[in-house]
Design a protein around this motif. Structure first.
Motif, PDB file in Angstrom:
ATOM      1  N   ARG A 213       0.814  -1.210  -0.035  1.00 21.19           N
ATOM      2  CA  ARG A 213      -0.019  -0.080  -0.017  1.00 21.19           C
ATOM      3  C   ARG A 213       0.945   1.323   0.015  1.00 21.19           C
ATOM      4  NH1 ARG A 213      -4.210  -0.486   4.851  1.00 21.19           N
ATOM      5  NH2 ARG A 213      -2.072  -0.684   5.799  1.00 21.19           N
TER       6      ARG A 213
ATOM      7  N   ASP B 274      -7.471  -1.602  -4.358  1.00 24.05           N
ATOM      8  CA  ASP B 274      -7.940  -0.433  -4.100  1.00 24.05           C
ATOM      9  C   ASP B 274      -7.917   0.127  -2.878  1.00 24.05           C
ATOM     10  OD1 ASP B 274      -8.835  -0.436  -6.989  1.00 24.05           O
ATOM     11  OD2 ASP B 274     -10.548  -1.664  -6.555  1.00 24.05           O
ATOM     12  N   GLY B 275      -7.652   1.579  -2.633  1.00 23.77           N
ATOM     13  CA  GLY B 275      -7.693   1.736  -1.367  1.00 23.77           C
ATOM     14  C   GLY B 275      -7.531   3.471  -1.166  1.00 23.77           C
TER      15      GLY B 275
ATOM     16  N   GLY C  33      -6.577   0.089   2.467  1.00 25.61           N
ATOM     17  CA  GLY C  33      -6.815  -0.442   1.060  1.00 25.61           C
ATOM     18  C   GLY C  33      -6.805  -2.012   1.488  1.00 25.61           C
TER      19      GLY C  33
END
Length: 134
Positions: A88, A103-104, A121
């Motif tokens: 991340r 996704d985050g 995320g």
């Protein structure tokens, strides 16, 4: 002859199972493992909105860490991003991460004169990222 055939089949099976793992080895690559490029993705989702659970969790975590009231923590920016891997955007040298898009969001907070970056995320809660690597 059956023993030889069994050994050959076993050796081939081991080799075949090892191929998918070969991409995980360092192999002398010049890319540093702590580099994690981020691709920003605009979205209509409210998952990373300033009042979202991730933002509230980041504010609470920072306030607790600094020993201040959460009201003293300002939300500067919330950006939805697609992280390049499970780090991340906050890789720790020597740690291993899933090599999948995550996704985050990137949450920027301010307390006093200092800014702090939290990365969220996947199924993990937001975490303070002291050395962002995007």
């Amino acid at each position: 002859m059956d023993v030889v055939r069994t050994r050959v089949v076993l050796a081939l099976a081991v080799a075949a199972c090892s191929l998918p793992l070969a991409g995980c080895a360092d192999g002398g690559s010049s890319a540093r493992p702590e580099e994690t490029p981020v691709t920003e993705t605009p979205s209509g989702s409210t998952a990373a909105a300033p009042g979202s659970a991730d933002v509230r969790a980041a504010v609470a975590d920072l306030a607790s860490a600094l020993g201040v009231d959460p009201a003293e923590v300002e939300v500067v920016a919330v950006e939805e991003v697609t992280w390049r891997n499970g780090s991340r955007g906050c890789a720790v040298p020597g740690d291993m991460y899933t090599q999948a898009l995550i996704d985050g969001s990137r949450i920027t907070l301010r307390a006093g004169e200092q800014q702090f970056e939290y990365h969220a995320g996947g199924s993990r809660p937001p975490a303070l990222c002291e050395n962002p690597t995007e």
